[in-house]
Design a protein around this motif. Structure first.
Motif, PDB file in Angstrom:
ATOM      1  N   ARG A   1       0.897  -1.137  -0.076  1.00 23.73           N
ATOM      2  CA  ARG A   1      -0.063   0.152   0.075  1.00 23.73           C
ATOM      3  C   ARG A   1       1.064   1.236   0.071  1.00 23.73           C
TER       4      ARG A   1
ATOM      5  N   ILE B   1       2.750   1.379  -3.402  1.00 22.17           N
ATOM      6  CA  ILE B   1       1.931   1.959  -4.551  1.00 22.17           C
ATOM      7  C   ILE B   1       1.708   3.433  -4.578  1.00 22.17           C
TER       8      ILE B   1
ATOM      9  N   GLN C   1       2.383   6.013  -7.446  1.00 26.01           N
ATOM     10  CA  GLN C   1       1.453   6.746  -8.400  1.00 26.01           C
ATOM     11  C   GLN C   1       1.700   8.142  -8.190  1.00 26.01           C
TER      12      GLN C   1
ATOM     13  N   SER D   1       4.704   0.337 -10.606  1.00 27.23           N
ATOM     14  CA  SER D   1       3.157   0.559 -10.231  1.00 27.23           C
ATOM     15  C   SER D   1       2.603  -0.885 -10.559  1.00 27.23           C
TER      16      SER D   1
ATOM     17  N   LYS E   1       1.103  -3.962  -8.572  1.00 33.05           N
ATOM     18  CA  LYS E   1      -0.332  -4.608  -8.313  1.00 33.05           C
ATOM     19  C   LYS E   1      -0.583  -5.663  -8.963  1.00 33.05           C
TER      20      LYS E   1
ATOM     21  N   LYS F   1       0.191  -8.516  -5.859  1.00 27.28           N
ATOM     22  CA  LYS F   1      -0.735  -8.749  -4.713  1.00 27.28           C
ATOM     23  C   LYS F   1      -1.280 -10.291  -4.279  1.00 27.28           C
TER      24      LYS F   1
ATOM     25  N   SER G   1      -1.379  -6.209 -18.393  1.00 24.16           N
ATOM     26  CA  SER G   1      -1.316  -4.781 -17.835  1.00 24.16           C
ATOM     27  C   SER G   1      -0.554  -4.053 -19.009  1.00 24.16           C
TER      28      SER G   1
END
Length: 361
Positions: A36, A39, A43, A51, A55, A58, A111
């Protein structure tokens, strides 16, 4: 009912389960806190690659912790001297790790494909299809690895898939031809979404969509022509937006034989430069020029070269130039001739009289 001697007592089982569960929960909490925080940092600084990786890991990390917990549970049981089949624990841990790796690769590829599609206008309309295809490929390979891990031979499966793929390829040959032609159009980029093109069949219009099977072209009357990609890839076409939108606009003009051509050229260039600077679709820094090329029946013809910002604007540039040039020629006394046909009445009368005399004889 008494507990078998080879099993630890219930309190020992409770301690082992509680310890393994505590380790799993602790690792999961540490993972969430760290991810958390990282990230949020990425960002703010717009680190796309970092990033995406954060993600994507996780859930695969959770599966990795689960595999670690399975092995920890096995080692704790062995610590108490209990004879167990370690193969079962190893297989479970391997399967969980394989699923974690497959999911990680699938998320990363998805992604990156989505990012590339968003940046490339040619792929933007096909983003979902591209991600779906990569998703199926990665999961298919992962499934084969899982089957091999649990001892199922994948050779018959691969052979069956090969035969099925061949049958489908034969049945869907026209569709596959359009599909691969669409891939070729997207990769080679002879046309792009938004380009104004002209086909060898005379259709003109803006490319609004390059799909996997067809390409959609919006024509000037605002209707849409849909062309199969296989047909488009084999057609000759003119792309008026490649390599750039600007294009030359030739305008043919004719003046009287008695005109001073030096004066005509000077006046014409003045009008052309003024139009290119004042018109909203003209290219102001273009070095326009005049080329005399033909002694015609009633005029000396030449071409004036203008420059428009894009193909569709050339009509308006040409129209504005013709109106301004006609007005300026009238002020300068420069004549734009038109063909004159003279009838020789004496010759026609003599021919008619000769014809009547021949009939009377």
């Amino acid at each position: 009912m008494s507990i078998p001697e080879w099993l630890p007592n219930l309190s020992t089982w409770s301690i082992i389960v509680l310890l393994v569960f505590s380790v799993f929960i602790s690792l999961e909490l540490i993972k969430r806190i760290i991810l958390r925080h990282m990230i949020k940092v990425t960002q703010k600084k717009d680190f796309f690659l970092t990033s995406v990786i954060l993600k994507a890991v996780k859930f695969p990390l959770t599966l990795f912790f689960l595999a670690f917990s399975v092995k920890l549970f096995e080692q704790l049981i062995l610590h108490y001297g209990v004879e167990i089949n370690s193969t079962i624990f190893n297989t479970i841990a391997q399967l969980v790790l394989i699923v974690a790796i497959v999911m990680l690769i699938d998320r990363l590829i998805s992604s990156f494909v989505g990012r590339y599609a968003d940046k490339n206008i040619s792929f933007k309309s096909s983003k979902g299809i591209m991600q779906g295809l990569t998703h199926i490929m990665v999961l298919g390979i992962g499934l084969l690895i899982i089957l091999s891990t649990i001892g199922i031979s994948i050779t018959p499966v691969i052979a069956s898939l090969g035969i099925t793929s061949l049958a489908l390829a034969l049945a869907l040959q026209p569709t596959l031809e359009n599909f691969f032609s669409g891939i070729q159009l997207v990769i080679d980029k002879p046309i792009r979404v938004g380009d104004f093109i002209e086909l060898d069949s005379a259709e003109q219009g803006f490319v609004v969509k390059i799909g996997w099977r067809t390409t959609w072209i919006r024509m000037l009357p605002n209707n849409v022509v849909i062309i199969p990609n296989s047909v488009l890839s084999k057609s000759k076409l003119i792309n008026y937006y490649y390599p750039e939108k600007e294009l030359s606009v030739p305008v043919d003009v004719g003046v009287h034989y008695n005109s001073d051509l030096e004066h005509v050229e000077r006046v014409t260039l003045e009008v052309a430069r003024e139009i290119l600077k004042s018109h909203k679709w003209g290219v102001s820094d273009y070095q326009t020029f005049v080329v005399f090329h033909t002694f015609d029946n009633s005029s000396i013809n030449f071409t004036v070269m203008l420059r428009a910002q894009e193909y569709f604007n050339r009509f308006f540039i040409k129209s504005a130039f013709i109106k301004a040039l006609h007005k300026r020629y009238a002020e300068e006394g420069i004549t734009i001739p038109y063909p004159i046909r003279a009838i020789n009445y004496d010759q026609e009368s003599a021919h008619k009289a000769s014809s009547i005399t021949s009939v009377d004889d």
